[in-house]
Scaffold this motif. Structure first.
Motif, short mmCIF file in Angstrom:
data_model
loop_
_atom_site.label_atom_id
_atom_site.label_comp_id
_atom_site.label_asym_id
_atom_site.label_seq_id
_atom_site.Cartn_x
_atom_site.Cartn_y
_atom_site.Cartn_z
N LEU A 81 0.82 -1.21 0.00
CA LEU A 81 0.00 0.00 0.00
C LEU A 81 0.85 1.26 0.00
CD1 LEU A 81 -2.67 -1.42 2.40
CD2 LEU A 81 -3.14 -0.51 0.12
N ASP A 82 1.94 1.27 0.77
CA ASP A 82 2.85 2.42 0.74
C ASP A 82 3.35 2.69 -0.67
OD1 ASP A 82 2.63 2.82 3.47
OD2 ASP A 82 4.52 1.82 3.96
N VAL A 83 3.76 1.62 -1.33
CA VAL A 83 4.35 1.76 -2.67
C VAL A 83 3.32 2.28 -3.67
CG1 VAL A 83 5.30 0.47 -4.62
CG2 VAL A 83 6.17 0.07 -2.31
N MET A 84 2.15 1.68 -3.67
CA MET A 84 1.14 2.09 -4.65
C MET A 84 0.72 3.54 -4.44
SD MET A 84 -1.26 -1.17 -5.55
CE MET A 84 -1.90 -1.45 -3.91
N ILE A 85 0.54 3.94 -3.20
CA ILE A 85 0.13 5.31 -2.94
C ILE A 85 1.22 6.29 -3.35
CG2 ILE A 85 -0.41 6.95 -1.09
CD1 ILE A 85 -1.88 4.58 0.32
N ASP A 86 2.45 6.01 -2.96
CA ASP A 86 3.56 6.91 -3.33
C ASP A 86 3.72 6.97 -4.84
OD1 ASP A 86 4.00 7.39 -0.68
OD2 ASP A 86 5.79 6.13 -0.53
N HIS A 87 3.61 5.83 -5.49
CA HIS A 87 3.77 5.79 -6.94
C HIS A 87 2.67 6.61 -7.63
CE1 HIS A 87 5.21 4.46 -10.74
NE2 HIS A 87 4.18 3.68 -11.01
#
Length: 349
Positions: A82-88
């Motif tokens: 979730l961190d990765v998808m949101i930041d991306h």
């Protein structure tokens, strides 16, 4: 920090244990994004090396440590995804007409992340409890210390075996060779996972003074990152559509639903671009890497007949777009409708 008792691969594994002790508390006690990522990377590196060195290790001790790594990856995986998808998504250069769709899916993922963190807090086991199991490394380390020549042999052979396995599929994916006649399916996701294992093998071999030219490692790293970014966009498309369906957006806001689907299609176009980038890089540099390994890393046994068919596709919670070990990586998941963590089934490699 642990005291480094030796150089080579042992020191490399020591560093991974140190990374776990440093980053896991920040990951689980504060949901620190860097801590989550670095702790997961450390467990992967440990697994890649211990799988390689298992002939020298007590099976029981190895199993205990492997299970500890798998538990931690499963715990951290949903948080990292979730961190990765949101930041991306926040950095995604969407055209103006798709910006509302990006904002919508970011909001959806933020809601899921909040529920996931709440569920994780309820699991009870804090970082220090999970880390206790990794003290089992010292028993394995003691077993490896007398066998450094054997470690060098295993690493040399593994570089060739893992590269040959990767190259066999990469040749087909990039159009260098025809698909196998034995009916074996060609799986790009499996190729990506094998590429990651090979990269960690390069790292461990280098720590053990088995030198491969930096240009070769850099070239392979670029290929692996192209596959990683391909995967990131595929998962963004997949998870966007899943969330779209989960909330029945088409029933409640048809215009927004159409824009979100257009965004998912754009993610798929982006994924194709990066897969084509991998194909071009492999065609350009794959044979050079093969020749360099043959010249610089002598085999201690013939592994050409030992390359088994790849196992069924595995799903891993993830790394990672950027540069691995710092490149984010994400993996398929099913967003929950209630406050429960996203669990894509963990990582089996």
């Amino acid at each position: 920090m642990s005291t480094k008792l030796a150089d080579g691969s042992l020191a490399y594994f020591d560093q991974q244990i140190d990374a776990l002790k440093t980053h896991t508390p920040a990951a689980l006690d504060a949901f620190d994004k860097t801590g989550i990522h670095q702790a997961r990377v450390a467990t992967r590196r440990l697994k890649a090396g211990l799988d390689l060195l298992q002939p020298l290790l007590d099976k029981g001790d190895l199993t205990d440590l492997s299970k500890a790594g798998k538990r931690l990856r499963r715990r951290l995986g949903p948080l990292r995804d979730l961190d990765v998808m949101i930041d991306h998504l926040r950095e995604y250069p969407a055209p103006m007409k798709l910006k509302p769709a990006v904002e919508w899916i970011v909001g959806q993922f933020e809601q899921v992340r909040q529920k996931t963190r709440q569920a994780d807090r309820q699991k009870g086991k804090k970082a220090h409890k999970l880390l206790e199991a990794f003290d089992g490394w010292w028993a394995l380390r003691h077993q490896l210390e007398p066998h450094q020549p054997a470690v060098a042999s295993l690493l040399s052979d593994a570089l060739h075996e893992r590269f040959d396995r990767f190259a066999e599929v990469a040749d087909v994916v990039s159009g260098v060779s025809e698909p196998p006649s034995n009916g074996r399916s060609i799986d790009v996701h499996e190729l990506r996972i094998d590429g990651k294992a090979l990269r960690y093998t390069f790292e461990i071999a280098d720590a053990h003074d088995i030198r491969v030219p930096k240009a070769v490692f850099k070239s392979f790293k670029a290929m692996q990152e192209s596959l990683g970014t391909w995967h990131d966009y595929v998962v963004l498309a997949d998870e966007t559509v899943k969330r779209w369906a989960e909330v029945e957006l088409a029933l409640h806001d048809p215009d927004a639903a159409s824009a979100v689907l257009d965004l998912a299609k754009q993610f798929l176009k982006d994924s194709t671009k990066h897969l084509n980038q991998f194909k071009s890089r492999w065609k350009r540099s794959g044979q050079t890497i093969r020749r360099t390994l043959q010249e610089r890393v002598p085999l201690t046994r013939d592994v050409s007949s030992e390359i088994a068919p790849a196992p069924p596709p595995r799903v891993e919670t993830i790394t990672e777009p950027g540069t691995d070990p710092d490149r984010p990586e994400i993996s398929p998941m099913t967003p929950p409708a209630s406050p429960v963590p996203i669990d894509p089934g963990g990582e089996t490699r």
